[in-house]
Design a protein around this motif. Structure first.
Motif, short mmCIF file in Angstrom:
data_model
loop_
_atom_site.label_atom_id
_atom_site.label_comp_id
_atom_site.label_asym_id
_atom_site.label_seq_id
_atom_site.Cartn_x
_atom_site.Cartn_y
_atom_site.Cartn_z
N SER A 1 89.87 -12.27 29.62
CA SER A 1 90.83 -13.57 29.73
C SER A 1 90.43 -14.74 29.17
N ILE B 1 93.55 -10.62 38.14
CA ILE B 1 94.10 -10.45 36.96
C ILE B 1 95.82 -9.84 36.98
N SER B 2 95.76 -9.02 37.75
CA SER B 2 96.93 -8.27 38.09
C SER B 2 98.05 -9.45 38.75
N ASN C 1 98.00 -12.59 38.13
CA ASN C 1 98.09 -13.63 37.01
C ASN C 1 97.40 -14.83 37.60
#
Length: 387
Positions: free
Chosen positions: A39, A161-162, A164
């Motif tokens: 990221s 991460i999933s 966001n």
């Protein structure tokens, strides 16, 4: 600074769980950062070469501040510096989420490595103090908790991460939680054993005995570094594993290491530290050789499992043996031995690449397997009853 172990509020069990909690903080915090490296790479628009150069700041911060860490622990005790290290690690984790330039990331990563080093050395010194409260071995389970925390931190990172969620918010949530946990756990931690009060404080240069222990840890860290950096590439270019199985070598290695850490105390209690260390060296050598001789998914996978089992308990057991040195206090001794050990993690993986470039990766793995033979030889020179 003596701990009143007979106090009902400071039982060995409470002290053990307190120190175990700091191992969890260390593992979870580091995995939180590692899970968001892609990221941050995207956020700063770094290519692979730029990212690799920046990431090098973390181990540099870790290694270059080892003398300072030993001096601080000798001056203020491992108990105090464990809390300081935990708080600093979490504060710097928050700052990591705020960087917006490459040079800022490098500077903060250097500080992150220094804070991680402070926490790691002091919590290991604490674990040896806790071990002194028990007749049976409990030392390797602390490192097992670190591994479990790493899995948990990585899992949370995947969820973030999933969903966001930006690294900045992710890091704040984790940092606040881990800092609160550290403050809750701290009152039940243990002071340096009084028997070490006359030992020299501060960083010490390894003598002949500590050099031997440092090289044992160097070997283990070298095998870890090889599989951290090269297991996926080995499965891709040598094993020719299907795309879905390229990461399986690393996964089974990590699982084996975690299981080995939780079973290590039982093995030490049943046999001895010397026996466990001897088989650790044999497992690491055999594991890499198996991957070289049988470069298939099953053959290399079994080999990486052996390496995981072999490397799982070396560092805590070696630190326990090294702490018996009269050269300095526990924290200073651990810092001195770690100085040698970390070079195994830092130097050996690039050497694997240089050898692979000149010959091939199988030859490189085969030559590196000889490090395990060196460790077996070093362990053979220990007294028959190292406890």
């Amino acid at each position: 600074m003596d701990v009143q172990l007979t106090s009902p509020t400071r039982s060995p069990g409470k002290i053990r769980w307190s120190v175990a909690g700091f191992f969890f903080i260390s593992g979870f915090g580091f995995a939180t950062w590692a899970s968001r490296i892609p990221s941050l790479q995207h956020q700063l628009r770094l290519n692979e070469a730029e990212l690799g150069a920046v990431l090098f700041a973390l181990p540099m911060g870790l290694i270059l501040t080892l003398p300072l860490t030993g001096a601080l622990i000798g001056r203020f005790s491992s108990r105090t510096m464990m809390l300081v290290g935990a708080v600093l690690l979490n504060v710097i984790l928050v700052v990591l989420g705020q960087v917006n330039q490459t040079w800022q990331l490098a500077v903060v990563l250097f500080c992150f490595g220094a804070a991680r080093n402070q926490l790691s050395i002091s919590v290991n010194a604490q674990s040896i103090g806790v071990q002194a409260l028990y007749e049976r071995s409990i030392l390797t389970s602390f490192h097992g908790i670190w591994s479990v925390a790493g899995f948990a931190g990585a899992a949370l990172g995947s969820l973030m991460i999933s969903a966001n969620i930006l690294p900045a918010w992710h890091f704040v949530i984790v940092s606040v939680s881990l800092t609160a946990l550290a403050l809750v756990l701290f009152p039940n931690s243990i002071a340096e054993p009084a028997t070490q009060s006359t030992a020299r404080s501060g960083f010490v240069l390894p003598d002949r005995s500590l050099l031997k222990f440092g090289m044992m840890s160097f070997t283990s860290m070298a095998f870890e570094g090889i599989l951290y950096d090269w297991s996926g590439i080995y499965f891709q270019k040598v094993v020719h594993a299907p795309r879905a199985l390229i990461a399986s070598g690393f996964v089974v290695f990590m699982i084996a290491m975690t299981l080995g850490r939780f079973s290590g105390d039982w093995l030490v209690n049943r046999f001895s530290k010397k026996t466990v260390l001897t088989f650790s060296g044999l497992f690491m050598t055999t594991g890499l050789l198996l991957a070289v001789l049988l470069p298939t998914v099953i053959g290399a996978g079994l080999g990486f499992i052996l390496v995981g089992l072999g490397s799982s308990c070396v560092v805590p057991l070696v630190m326990s043996l090294a702490s018996q040195s009269k050269l300095a206090g526990t924290g200073s001794v651990i810092a001195a031995v770690s100085t040698i050990a970390y070079f195994g993690f830092l130097i050996v993986p690039p050497v694997v690449g240089f050898i692979a470039e000149s010959f091939n990766l199988r030859w490189s793995f085969g030559l590196m397997s000889l490090l395990g033979v060196m460790m077996v030889w070093l362990v053979s020179r220990l007294p028959n009853e190292p406890d």
